[in-house]
Design a protein around this motif. Structure first.
Motif, PDB file in Angstrom:
ATOM      1  N   ALA A  70       0.756  -1.217  -0.037  1.00 61.19           N
ATOM      2  CA  ALA A  70      -0.146   0.074   0.150  1.00 61.19           C
ATOM      3  C   ALA A  70       0.770   1.127   0.114  1.00 61.19           C
ATOM      4  N   ALA A  71       1.927   1.197   0.745  1.00 56.89           N
ATOM      5  CA  ALA A  71       2.686   2.329   0.854  1.00 56.89           C
ATOM      6  C   ALA A  71       3.484   2.713  -0.486  1.00 56.89           C
ATOM      7  N   GLY A  72       3.898   1.824  -1.051  1.00 62.00           N
ATOM      8  CA  GLY A  72       4.511   1.804  -2.364  1.00 62.00           C
ATOM      9  C   GLY A  72       3.628   1.869  -3.664  1.00 62.00           C
ATOM     10  N   ALA A  73       1.957   1.877  -3.369  1.00 60.19           N
ATOM     11  CA  ALA A  73       1.014   1.824  -4.511  1.00 60.19           C
ATOM     12  C   ALA A  73       1.538   0.942  -5.543  1.00 60.19           C
ATOM     13  N   LEU A  74       1.828  -0.361  -5.271  1.00 58.24           N
ATOM     14  CA  LEU A  74       2.251  -1.284  -5.819  1.00 58.24           C
ATOM     15  C   LEU A  74       1.352  -2.141  -6.444  1.00 58.24           C
ATOM     16  N   ILE A  75       0.090  -2.088  -6.143  1.00 59.89           N
ATOM     17  CA  ILE A  75      -0.969  -2.770  -6.661  1.00 59.89           C
ATOM     18  C   ILE A  75      -2.007  -1.906  -6.975  1.00 59.89           C
ATOM     19  N   GLY A  76      -1.888  -0.590  -7.206  1.00 64.21           N
ATOM     20  CA  GLY A  76      -2.887   0.348  -7.485  1.00 64.21           C
ATOM     21  C   GLY A  76      -2.966   1.271  -6.267  1.00 64.21           C
ATOM     22  N   GLY A  77      -3.583   2.527  -6.590  1.00 65.69           N
ATOM     23  CA  GLY A  77      -3.778   3.377  -5.341  1.00 65.69           C
ATOM     24  C   GLY A  77      -2.647   4.566  -5.474  1.00 65.69           C
ATOM     25  N   GLY A  78      -2.509   5.397  -4.395  1.00 70.02           N
ATOM     26  CA  GLY A  78      -1.799   6.526  -4.780  1.00 70.02           C
ATOM     27  C   GLY A  78      -2.524   7.854  -5.277  1.00 70.02           C
ATOM     28  N   PHE A  79      -1.726   8.660  -5.732  1.00 68.90           N
ATOM     29  CA  PHE A  79      -2.439  10.068  -5.980  1.00 68.90           C
ATOM     30  C   PHE A  79      -2.620  10.306  -7.411  1.00 68.90           C
ATOM     31  N   GLN A  80      -2.128   9.398  -8.373  1.00 68.19           N
ATOM     32  CA  GLN A  80      -2.357   9.657  -9.730  1.00 68.19           C
ATOM     33  C   GLN A  80      -3.752   9.717 -10.285  1.00 68.19           C
ATOM     34  N   GLY A 177      -6.953   3.559 -18.856  1.00 68.23           N
ATOM     35  CA  GLY A 177      -6.266   2.541 -19.523  1.00 68.23           C
ATOM     36  C   GLY A 177      -4.901   2.574 -19.245  1.00 68.23           C
ATOM     37  N   ILE A 178      -4.255   3.772 -19.095  1.00 66.53           N
ATOM     38  CA  ILE A 178      -2.784   3.978 -18.830  1.00 66.53           C
ATOM     39  C   ILE A 178      -2.405   3.249 -17.461  1.00 66.53           C
ATOM     40  N   ASN A 179      -3.393   3.876 -16.607  1.00 61.85           N
ATOM     41  CA  ASN A 179      -3.324   3.391 -15.275  1.00 61.85           C
ATOM     42  C   ASN A 179      -3.380   1.740 -15.007  1.00 61.85           C
ATOM     43  N   LEU A 180      -4.196   1.294 -15.875  1.00 61.77           N
ATOM     44  CA  LEU A 180      -4.256  -0.314 -15.680  1.00 61.77           C
ATOM     45  C   LEU A 180      -3.282  -1.006 -16.270  1.00 61.77           C
ATOM     46  N   MET A 181      -2.529  -0.442 -17.232  1.00 59.98           N
ATOM     47  CA  MET A 181      -1.274  -1.329 -18.101  1.00 59.98           C
ATOM     48  C   MET A 181      -0.251  -0.888 -16.921  1.00 59.98           C
ATOM     49  N   ALA A 182      -0.088   0.320 -16.469  1.00 63.97           N
ATOM     50  CA  ALA A 182       0.986   0.610 -15.453  1.00 63.97           C
ATOM     51  C   ALA A 182       0.843  -0.278 -14.299  1.00 63.97           C
ATOM     52  N   GLN A 183      -0.290  -0.563 -13.709  1.00 60.01           N
ATOM     53  CA  GLN A 183      -0.442  -1.555 -12.566  1.00 60.01           C
ATOM     54  C   GLN A 183       0.026  -2.934 -12.903  1.00 60.01           C
ATOM     55  N   VAL A 184      -0.344  -3.287 -13.909  1.00 58.24           N
ATOM     56  CA  VAL A 184       0.126  -4.777 -14.625  1.00 58.24           C
ATOM     57  C   VAL A 184       1.704  -5.056 -14.567  1.00 58.24           C
TER      58      VAL A 184
END
Length: 267
Positions: A70-80, A177-184
């Motif tokens: 969660a801290a690193g927003a490694l599986i989603g989340g964060g400010f973007q 779309g770009i958020n989903l790709m970046a998460q993967v």
């Protein structure tokens, strides 16, 4: 500097108000940790020493990773996503009018969020894992200090990558779309699924020099003693710092291009 410290404190307090969401996140991280831990046990039973880790180190990787997700927003989340929405609605104009640097403002806010997530969602899963499994947590306080520095650098790299995603909204308008790709990409190349050291050959060498490795793999290797010498530790932290500077610089350049083209209705 006092301004950005206040922004970071505000980010910490903001996420601290979501008690129910935090409790749900702790539960999710803990359950997911047990699932991954037993998967790793089966895998390391078949392949002892896989990736250069013994089973205790592999389990440590699992549970410390859960504390950093969660801290690193490694599986989603964060400010973007919030940033992108402010671009879409035009509220970004308010941010640009502030007597503060746009990138530094959002970095401070995101570090405040990450600090709360480290405490609020990181401690309980790690304690649960330590009670249920034999972990290879170090006793050396110096290694823990180096790990903390590495985590902070990893958080900055994570922010810098996500800031580029936020800025992309100036051209794309809808960042889903770009958020989903970046998460993967982040899940795979940061080491969330498997330590990057298990990947063989040239592909393994490649993924270990990409910026996503600085977000999780490098901090974990620092904690597990893979960079125990002074020179090795300096190299690992330098690798993270280098990517942080490159990505923050890229964000600065893209921000300059984006703010030259921003148009807000009515002004």
């Amino acid at each position: 500097m006092r301004l950005y410290l206040a922004v970071a404190a505000g980010g910490f307090r903001r996420y601290a108000t979501y008690g129910t969401a935090t409790a749900a996140g702790v539960f999710t991280n803990t359950v997911f940790g047990f699932i991954v831990a037993y998967t790793y046990i089966a895998l390391w039973d078949e392949r002892p020493g896989l990736g250069g880790y013994d089973q205790a180190q592999a389990l440590t990787f699992v549970w410390v990773s859960q504390s950093l997700l969660a801290a690193g927003a490694l599986i989603g989340g964060g400010f973007q996503e919030t940033f992108q929405e402010r671009v879409r609605t035009g509220d970004i104009a308010v941010d640009l009018y502030r007597p503060a640097d746009l990138q530094m403002w959002w970095l401070a806010a995101d570090l405040g969020r990450a600090a709360f997530q480290l405490v609020g969602r990181g401690v309980v899963p790690l304690v649960a894992g330590a009670l249920a499994f034999q972990l290879a947590l170090p006793a050396d306080p110096v290694r823990w200090l180096l790990f903390l520095v590495s985590v902070v650098l990893g958080l900055v790299v994570s922010f810098a990558l996500r800031y580029l995603l936020g800025l992309a909204a100036f051209w794309l308008m809808d960042g889903a779309g770009i958020n989903l790709m970046a998460q993967v990409v982040t899940i795979f190349f940061s080491g969330v699924l498997l330590p990057l050291t298990v990947f063989p050959g040239g592909f393994g060498e490649l993924v270990r020099v990409l910026p996503w490795a600085a977000m999780l793999q490098v901090p974990m290797d620092v904690l597990l003693g893979k960079h125990s010498g002074a020179g090795s530790a300096a190299g690992a932290l330098g690798f993270q710092a280098g990517w942080a500077c490159v990505l923050l610089g890229a964000g600065r350049l893209l921000q300059s291009a984006a703010t030259r083209k921003v148009v807000v209705q009515g002004g």
